[in-house]
Design an enzyme around this catalytic site. Structure first.
Site, PDB file in Angstrom:
ATOM      1  N   SER A 169       0.819  -1.204   0.000  1.00  0.00           N
ATOM      2  CA  SER A 169       0.000   0.000   0.000  1.00  0.00           C
ATOM      3  C   SER A 169       0.858   1.261   0.000  1.00  0.00           C
ATOM      4  O   SER A 169       1.535   1.533  -0.977  1.00  0.00           O
ATOM      5  CB  SER A 169      -0.973  -0.030   1.174  1.00  0.00           C
ATOM      6  OG  SER A 169      -1.988   0.928   0.976  1.00  0.00           O
ATOM      7  N   ASP A 223     -10.639  -4.853  -2.762  1.00  0.00           N
ATOM      8  CA  ASP A 223      -9.985  -3.846  -1.923  1.00  0.00           C
ATOM      9  C   ASP A 223     -10.934  -2.666  -1.697  1.00  0.00           C
ATOM     10  O   ASP A 223     -11.290  -1.968  -2.651  1.00  0.00           O
ATOM     11  CB  ASP A 223      -8.711  -3.362  -2.608  1.00  0.00           C
ATOM     12  CG  ASP A 223      -7.802  -2.567  -1.679  1.00  0.00           C
ATOM     13  OD1 ASP A 223      -8.337  -1.861  -0.787  1.00  0.00           O
ATOM     14  OD2 ASP A 223      -6.580  -2.643  -1.831  1.00  0.00           O
ATOM     15  N   HIS A 255      -7.937  -5.390   1.220  1.00  0.00           N
ATOM     16  CA  HIS A 255      -6.696  -4.639   1.412  1.00  0.00           C
ATOM     17  C   HIS A 255      -5.822  -5.425   2.384  1.00  0.00           C
ATOM     18  O   HIS A 255      -5.713  -5.096   3.570  1.00  0.00           O
ATOM     19  CB  HIS A 255      -7.012  -3.244   1.949  1.00  0.00           C
ATOM     20  CG  HIS A 255      -5.894  -2.265   1.725  1.00  0.00           C
ATOM     21  ND1 HIS A 255      -5.470  -1.904   0.463  1.00  0.00           N
ATOM     22  CD2 HIS A 255      -5.111  -1.581   2.593  1.00  0.00           C
ATOM     23  CE1 HIS A 255      -4.482  -1.035   0.572  1.00  0.00           C
ATOM     24  NE2 HIS A 255      -4.242  -0.826   1.853  1.00  0.00           N
TER      25      HIS A 255
END
Length: 276
Positions: A169, A223, A255
């Site tokens: 991320s 996600d 995620h």
């Protein structure tokens, strides 16, 4: 084959690349206590996660168990720490015992998206849309920190071509921002659930020496924080810039990370940096 770990069952708790403040009126209530109040034990050393939330500390280092051939610098997401990825890196290291893992810790900074709350972060985030991701000053600060780690590994005798930089991320974003501006060709870039920063001018930042550096890029189609469409746009931007992208969508993944994804990361690393 990678050994299973309870760590993988808690990925939705342990990865804080984005907090859910954007979708709830509560702030601290969306910040899971599972990371803050637990202690991880790895290779005989106890890491108290709480200590990473006051200041930027030294990276967690997982030394290789065989002859040191290469190094992976793996960068955590927003609100997490290097220790938060120690178990995941250890699992990848099972198939790469010749690889040293360096897991840096982000400094604490105020995050606009999270009502100005201070937390470990590599750059500020104003919103979850594509226009709220370009804190260039923060990105440059983080690029300098990761570049310093790259140079430390090179100065210790590891060729640049045997150094891979990756992240999850926000860490993936910093990886993409750092690797392709580096003046020496690196071994590869790993981007998990990330996106390309400063998209409008990213292609102009790419250094010719890393034009051929491969990218391992994965994104979950479920996600809820960084939409798959954002990841796909980033993949296309990278490909249009002439970069080699190994892209795949992780079906059913949010995620977080999955065992199969980490196995693919391990294979990518082994292919790029084979044992001696």
């Amino acid at each position: 084959m990678l050994r299973s770990s309870a760590w993988l069952k808690q990925t939705h708790h342990t990865f804080f690349s984005f907090l859910l403040v954007a979708s709830t009126a509560a702030s601290s209530s969306s910040y899971s206590p599972s990371v803050h109040n637990k202690t991880s034990i790895h290779q005989g050393t106890t890491y108290n996660h709480n200590r990473f939330y006051s200041t930027m500390s030294k990276p967690i280092v997982l030394p290789p168990s065989q002859k040191h051939v290469g190094t992976v610098i793996f960068i955590h997401g927003l609100g997490d720490s290097g220790a938060g990825w120690a178990d995941g890196a250890s699992m990848i290291q099972q198939l790469n015992p010749h690889i040293k893992f360096v897991l840096p810790n982000a400094p604490v900074r105020k995050i606009t998206l999270n009502y100005g709350m201070a937390m470990p972060g590599w750059y500020d985030i104003a919103s979850l849309d594509e226009r709220g991701t370009d804190d260039v000053a923060g990105l440059e600060q983080s690029r300098a920190s990761i570049t310093e780690l790259i140079e430390e590994e090179h100065n210790s005798g590891i060729p640049y071509s045997n150094i891979i930089v990756g992240g999850f991320s926000q860490g993936a974003v910093v990886s993409l921002y750092t690797v392709f501006q580096h003046k020496q060709p690196l071994g590869g870039c790993v981007s998990l659930s990330g996106y390309v920063p400063v998209a409008a001018r990213y292609a102009t930042l790419i250094h010719p020496e890393n034009k051929a550096t491969p990218i391992f890029m994965r994104h979950g189609d479920q996600d809820p924080l960084i939409n798959i469409a954002f990841g796909q746009k980033s993949m296309k931007l990278l490909a249009e810039a002439g970069l080699a992208v190994d892209w795949a969508v992780e079906k059913g993944m949010g995620h977080s990370a999955t065992p199969s994804e980490l196995l693919d990361v391990a294979k990518f690393i082994k292919k790029r940096i084979p044992p001696a």
